[in-house]
Design an enzyme around this catalytic site. Structure first.
Site, mmCIF file in Angstrom:
data_model
loop_
_atom_site.group_PDB
_atom_site.id
_atom_site.type_symbol
_atom_site.label_atom_id
_atom_site.label_comp_id
_atom_site.label_asym_id
_atom_site.label_seq_id
_atom_site.Cartn_x
_atom_site.Cartn_y
_atom_site.Cartn_z
ATOM 1 N N LYS A 82 0.806 -1.217 0.000
ATOM 2 C CA LYS A 82 0.000 0.000 0.000
ATOM 3 C C LYS A 82 0.843 1.273 0.000
ATOM 4 O O LYS A 82 0.489 2.261 -0.632
ATOM 5 C CB LYS A 82 -0.938 -0.008 1.213
ATOM 6 C CG LYS A 82 -1.957 -1.129 1.214
ATOM 7 C CD LYS A 82 -2.889 -0.992 2.407
ATOM 8 C CE LYS A 82 -3.903 -2.125 2.477
ATOM 9 N NZ LYS A 82 -3.297 -3.418 2.812
ATOM 10 N N GLU B 298 -2.370 6.474 8.409
ATOM 11 C CA GLU B 298 -3.134 7.414 7.593
ATOM 12 C C GLU B 298 -4.156 8.176 8.430
ATOM 13 O O GLU B 298 -4.603 7.691 9.475
ATOM 14 C CB GLU B 298 -3.889 6.670 6.486
ATOM 15 C CG GLU B 298 -3.005 6.088 5.419
ATOM 16 C CD GLU B 298 -3.826 5.443 4.305
ATOM 17 O OE1 GLU B 298 -3.245 5.230 3.235
ATOM 18 O OE2 GLU B 298 -5.020 5.158 4.509
ATOM 19 N N HIS C 129 -13.905 -3.827 9.583
ATOM 20 C CA HIS C 129 -13.277 -3.347 8.350
ATOM 21 C C HIS C 129 -13.493 -4.326 7.191
ATOM 22 O O HIS C 129 -12.772 -4.278 6.197
ATOM 23 C CB HIS C 129 -11.775 -3.106 8.542
ATOM 24 C CG HIS C 129 -11.456 -2.168 9.658
ATOM 25 N ND1 HIS C 129 -11.819 -0.842 9.634
ATOM 26 C CD2 HIS C 129 -10.822 -2.364 10.843
ATOM 27 C CE1 HIS C 129 -11.417 -0.250 10.746
ATOM 28 N NE2 HIS C 129 -10.824 -1.153 11.495
ATOM 29 N N ARG D 238 -7.230 -8.215 -8.742
ATOM 30 C CA ARG D 238 -7.933 -9.488 -8.906
ATOM 31 C C ARG D 238 -9.422 -9.204 -9.035
ATOM 32 O O ARG D 238 -9.860 -8.049 -8.933
ATOM 33 C CB ARG D 238 -7.697 -10.382 -7.685
ATOM 34 C CG ARG D 238 -8.048 -9.680 -6.365
ATOM 35 C CD ARG D 238 -7.949 -10.590 -5.176
ATOM 36 N NE ARG D 238 -7.984 -9.874 -3.908
ATOM 37 C CZ ARG D 238 -9.066 -9.417 -3.318
ATOM 38 N NH1 ARG D 238 -10.252 -9.567 -3.905
ATOM 39 N NH2 ARG D 238 -9.006 -8.788 -2.156
#
Length: 668
Positions: A116, A200, A235, A297
């Site tokens: 990421k 973040e 999440h 994917r």
């Protein structure tokens, strides 16, 4: 086009791929572990190859063995599905070195988006907006905590590899940052083999909106519009929909073009999903969406895109992998109607959505117009080795209101017995007023947990009809059923029968009276109230557990499913399972709940923080356990002294196993 492909996956996605390949005239090969030998995806495929034992690390993650299996059966290509090896660039390289085609993007594209932090750096350089945060290499606590202070709380700690909410922690208090960081790193290491994280800014009113992209090897790229995946617990997505509520044409174009820009930046080919976090504090605006990650994917939720576009994305994958160009250009794509997908899991909502196991004794899905993608059948077992998904229920309608009504109705007609599921939770979520009005964000489920997780108390009507089912009324005679071999009603010396049932810790004694062929009454005594209840009813119909009964001015239709020692009752989205006790004996030696810590589900002990003789207080974290790719902290059930630790780190435990025994502290 390929003549034979190997599907390197299991469950509903393997079944989904096999179904499209069959329609295209392509032969399919399944792979399976020991516990999946009799599974649905194996039965559907033209051929199947055993690749290992139950653990994924000894079967579905063995890239060399999968490639070997493809050669054994003469397959030309391998479809990875999602999960397992689908985003492993080393596997892609190995497949291509073996002279086979990987049905998916290149290894370079996967590597570019696999981490990421690196992906966000690349997106920044490509002009794609990203969430403010720290994506650097330094992983020391003091540095990451300092960056969190600079960004401003609340912050998200996220694993740089993988997805699915693994290795992710929300931190609102700086004093909790260190503990959250340790937990996120441990979970990331266990799930992806990479414990590094990024930090973040947490968007206060976030919506999770993703864009489906497709590319080919001829330089063509398109976006197939967006999906809103904001309804999440832990999440992880629960219900997805397409298109996104409140989306404007301007914002759709901006997000779609940004997603295509991301795909072009890495020369992407095949199906992919670009995920954005959207600041929805003041509606949707084209300058308030930020790149989160790209999943290289096919996604679990791809069916909602198929429903609104009328396309088969697996067919597109196969055609692109075979060297063809994209079937349609951007201008030829359009949205038709609205679609929802609900993920039905074996999980215990009352225990914080902990994954559950069990044998699916009864499984019944609604027919058309609902679409069901599933990899299990009645009689199959949900094991602790893999994701506990039972099915995906997908519906389509001309607009959002009708599609959502169809989803609620389809969930109400779905029947599952033998494993604890989130079915009732999903049904309640469909009826939530905020969701119904399109007011979705990633915090909705957390805000509404109490109402969504609540279960209606079992009604007297359900109890009475469950008692009828328990003694075989309305069923064909079965000589092996002790409740039927007692003898029919007409042979009894008195027209009554007492039935004992247990549900949710409550004991029921139901005295049934038969006054005529159709007229009945029941006296119900239950352990959770002082006075009993009496009711009369007319039995208008009883056919194999499907009862139609009249209680006063109200008629009730429900379905009872009898299994050995239990009756499950399904009525309009509600499910209650009654146990039929073999005897009424009790054990006076059972320890009090506060004396011991037990495993809430099968799993592996990752960390133990106490030893014999340690003093603990109620709620203190004492064991870290991993189950079904999720790490959880288990807390002390009461105050006391640790008398015994019955497990060690690395131990495999079963649901209900005693892990730690406490004894009461004796004051000096």
């Amino acid at each position: 086009m390929f003549s034979k492909i190997l599907v390197a996956n299991r469950g509903e996605i393997a079944c989904r791929i096999i179904r499209t390949a069959r329609e295209m005239g392509i032969a399919t090969v399944a792979v399976y572990s020991d516990v999946d030998a009799a599974s649905l995806h194996v039965a559907m495929a033209d051929e199947a190859v055993r690749i290992g034992t139950a653990a994924a690390s000894e079967s579905y993650l063995l890239g060399d063995r999968i490639i070997e299996a493809a050669h054994e059966v003469g397959a030309e290509a391998i479809h990875p599905g999602y999960g397992f090896l689908s985003e492993n660039p080393d596997f892609v390289d190995a497949v291509e070195r073996a002279g086979l085609v990987f049905i998916g993007p290149s290894a370079d594209a996967i590597r570019a988006m696999g981490l990421k932090d690196a992906a966000k750096t690349l997106m920044e350089k490509s002009g794609v907006p990203v969430v403010p945060g720290y994506h650097g290499e330094t992983q020391e606590l003091v540095v990451l905590a300092g960056k969190a202070n600079e960004i401003g709380y609340p912050v998200l700690i996220k694993a740089r590899a993988g997805g699915g909410g693994k290795g992710m922690r929300l931190v609102t208090d700086p004093s909790r940052f260190g503990d959250a960081l340790s937990a996120a790193k441990r979970e990331a290491e266990a799930s992806f083999g990479d414990g590094r994280v990024l930090v973040e800014k947490f968007v206060a009113t976030p919506r999770h909106i993703e864009v489906q992209v497709f590319g080919d090897d001829h330089g063509n790229h398109v976006y197939l519009f967006e999906r809103d995946c904001s309804l999440q617990r832990r999440h992880q997505k629960v219900i997805e929909e397409a298109p996104a509520p409140g989306m404007t044409a301007e914002m759709r174009a901006a997000m779609g073009e940004a997603a295509v820009q991301a795909a072009r930046a890495i020369g992407y080919s095949g199906a992919g999903t670009v995920e954005f976090i959207v600041d929805a504090s003041d509606g949707l605006h084209p300058d308030r969406f930020y790149f989160m990650e790209m999943n290289t994917r096919l996604q679990v939720e791809h069916p909602v895109t198929e429903m609104i576009t009328g396309l088969d994305l697996v067919e597109w994958q196969l055609r692109v992998a075979a060297g063809e160009t994209l079937p349609l250009s951007q201008g030829e794509l359009e949205i038709c109607g609205w679609a929802f997908e609900a993920r039905i899991y074996a999980e215990d909502v009352q225990k914080g959505f902990l994954p559950a196991t069990g044998v699916l004794q009864h499984l019944s899905f609604p027919g058309a117009p609902a679409r069901v993608d599933s990899g299990v059948r009645a009689g199959d077992e949900i094991t602790p080795f893999y994701d506990p998904m039972i099915a995906k229920l997908i519906v389509h309608g001309p607009n959002r209101n009708i599609a959502l009504s169809r989803l609620a109705a389809a969930l109400a007609r779905t029947e599952i017995a033998g494993a604890t599921t989130n079915l009732e939770f999903l049904w309640r979520l469909c009826r939530n007023p905020e969701f119904a009005q399109g007011g979705v964000d990633t915090g909705l489920i957390d805000r509404e947990t109490a109402s969504l997780s609540a279960s209606d108390p079992v009604s007297d009507e359900m109890i009475a009809l469950a008692a009828l089912s328990a003694i075989g009324v309305g069923y064909a005679p079965d000589g092996n059923d002790p409740f039927v071999t007692i003898g029919p009603w007409s042979h009894w010396t008195a027209a009554k029968r007492i039935v004992h049932l247990v549900a949710d810790g409550v004991d029921f004694a139901v005295t049934l009276y038969r006054h005529s062929q159709a007229r009945w009454s029941a006296a119900i005594d239950r352990s959770d109230r002082t006075s009993g209840a009496g009711l009369e009813f007319m039995l208008f119909g009883a056919d194999d557990g499907r009862y139609r009964a009249g209680f006063g001015n109200r008629q009730v239709n429900l379905h009872c499913v009898r299994e050995k020692g239990s009756v499950s009752v399904f009525m309009g989205g509600l499910t209650h399972t009654f146990q039929i006790p073999a005897d009424a004996s009790t054990d006076d030696d059972v320890q009090a709940p506060g004396d011991r810590l037990v495993a809430p589900m099968p799993g592996v002990i990752k960390q133990i923080t106490v030893a014999k003789g340690d003093e603990v207080q109620l709620g203190a974290p004492i064991i870290v356990m991993e189950a079904m790719k999720m790490e959880m902290s288990l807390e002390a059930p009461g105050d006391g002294i640790v008398a015994e630790v019955t497990v060690s780190e690395g131990s495999q435990v079963k649901d209900g196993d005693v892990l730690v025994v406490l004894e009461t502290k004796v004051d000096d």
